[in-house]
Scaffold this active site. Sequence first.
Site, short mmCIF file in Angstrom:
data_model
loop_
_atom_site.label_atom_id
_atom_site.label_comp_id
_atom_site.label_asym_id
_atom_site.label_seq_id
_atom_site.Cartn_x
_atom_site.Cartn_y
_atom_site.Cartn_z
N GLU A 1 -5.40 -4.66 10.46
CA GLU A 1 -4.33 -3.69 10.69
C GLU A 1 -4.59 -2.93 11.99
O GLU A 1 -5.41 -2.00 12.01
CB GLU A 1 -4.28 -2.67 9.55
CG GLU A 1 -4.05 -3.28 8.19
CD GLU A 1 -3.45 -2.27 7.21
OE1 GLU A 1 -2.39 -2.56 6.68
OE2 GLU A 1 -4.05 -1.20 7.01
N GLU B 1 -6.82 4.87 7.78
CA GLU B 1 -6.55 6.27 7.47
C GLU B 1 -7.73 6.92 6.76
O GLU B 1 -8.04 8.09 6.97
CB GLU B 1 -5.26 6.37 6.62
CG GLU B 1 -4.03 6.10 7.47
CD GLU B 1 -2.86 5.50 6.72
OE1 GLU B 1 -2.82 5.55 5.49
OE2 GLU B 1 -1.96 4.96 7.42
N GLY C 1 2.69 2.40 10.76
CA GLY C 1 3.67 3.48 10.60
C GLY C 1 4.37 3.85 11.90
O GLY C 1 5.04 4.88 11.97
N LYS D 1 0.20 4.21 -0.33
CA LYS D 1 -0.43 5.41 0.25
C LYS D 1 -0.16 6.62 -0.67
O LYS D 1 -0.11 6.47 -1.88
CB LYS D 1 0.04 5.61 1.69
CG LYS D 1 -0.18 4.34 2.53
CD LYS D 1 0.03 4.53 4.00
CE LYS D 1 -0.19 3.19 4.72
NZ LYS D 1 -0.10 3.29 6.17
N HIS E 1 -9.49 1.30 4.79
CA HIS E 1 -8.23 1.53 5.51
C HIS E 1 -8.49 2.50 6.67
O HIS E 1 -9.26 3.45 6.54
CB HIS E 1 -7.17 2.09 4.56
CG HIS E 1 -5.80 2.02 5.16
ND1 HIS E 1 -5.37 2.94 6.10
CD2 HIS E 1 -4.79 1.14 5.00
CE1 HIS E 1 -4.14 2.61 6.47
NE2 HIS E 1 -3.76 1.52 5.82
N ASN F 1 0.88 -1.17 0.00
CA ASN F 1 0.00 0.00 0.00
C ASN F 1 0.92 1.22 0.00
O ASN F 1 1.47 1.57 1.04
CB ASN F 1 -0.90 -0.01 1.24
CG ASN F 1 -1.76 1.24 1.33
OD1 ASN F 1 -1.79 2.05 0.40
ND2 ASN F 1 -2.46 1.40 2.45
N SER G 1 3.60 -2.04 10.34
CA SER G 1 5.05 -2.14 10.56
C SER G 1 5.61 -3.52 10.25
O SER G 1 6.50 -4.01 10.93
CB SER G 1 5.40 -1.71 11.99
OG SER G 1 5.02 -0.36 12.20
P1 13P Z 1 3.09 0.41 7.64
O1 13P Z 1 3.57 -0.90 7.04
O2 13P Z 1 3.83 1.60 7.12
O3 13P Z 1 2.99 0.34 9.13
O4 13P Z 1 1.59 0.60 7.11
C1 13P Z 1 0.69 -0.44 7.19
C2 13P Z 1 -0.51 -0.08 6.42
O5 13P Z 1 -1.26 0.82 6.79
C3 13P Z 1 -0.77 -0.78 5.17
O6 13P Z 1 -2.03 -0.51 4.70
#
Ligand code: 13P
Length: 252
Positions: free
Chosen positions: A169, A99, A175, A11, A97, A9, A215
């Site tokens: 997640e 976010e 992150g 982003k 997601h 992803n 992560s």
């Molecule tokens: P990270 O791997 O950067 O923690 O992000 C995970 C994520 O949100 C994947 O959709």
Amino acid sequence: MRKKIVAGNWKCNTNLQEGIELAGAVNNLVANEAANDVVVVLGVPFIHLTKVVETVDTNRIGVSAQNCAAEPKGAFTGEVSAEMVKSTGAQYVILGHSERREYYGETSEVLNKKLALALENGLTPIYCCGEPLEVREAEAQNEFVKKQLEETIFNLPVDEFKKLVIAYEPIWAIGTGKTASSEQAQEIHAYIRSIIAEKFGDEVAEETSILYGGSCKPSNAKELFANKDVDGGLIGGASLKAEDFLGIIKGF
Ligand code: 13P
């Protein structure tokens, strides 16, 4: 047999040229070094979709959007519909997601519309769920995730549900560098599978791929993927470096 899947992803990262370069690098590494039984997906920004589809061998690497509109078409300035995503050659769409839920107010109601449109257009939704830190600290993560699923994908007819990929997640691990431990991941993945079994039966639950996200890196992928209910990963930061992403794919 349920699929092993590693999905990136990206982003809101990489301009178009950087994205093409990254997709090309992943494509080469995957062609030469990845095990054939691991499905690889790249979740890229909308404007990259067409070019990434052209760049990678789409028989080997799936291409995914990170969102789609909740309406099929019309006067919704700035939106990108599921049909548009499909028309680029992309096969997947990440939906729900954390976010998007947090920063763009995506509710279960909105997600149900997006899920229906994605499925109607033949896209495979990668449906995300997961709890924030305070819920984990209160040990209420199972109830939280169950509610997220009950309000959305558990309302789908079984034949539609079977097309989904689920990504768990935990928000506190995204992150942050703080990964769920292998035990924490296995425990909640097993729980998710158990509630799928209650709702849709054992066979459907056995066939559903449940990915872990938060992560995930080359150094912890092996341990996470070794769990019997962890069927792969949804990878943010580490998917932006082709070598790291390959390192995670090799975690299987
Ligand atoms: P990270 O791997 O950067 O923690 O992000 C995970 C994520 O949100 C994947 O959709």
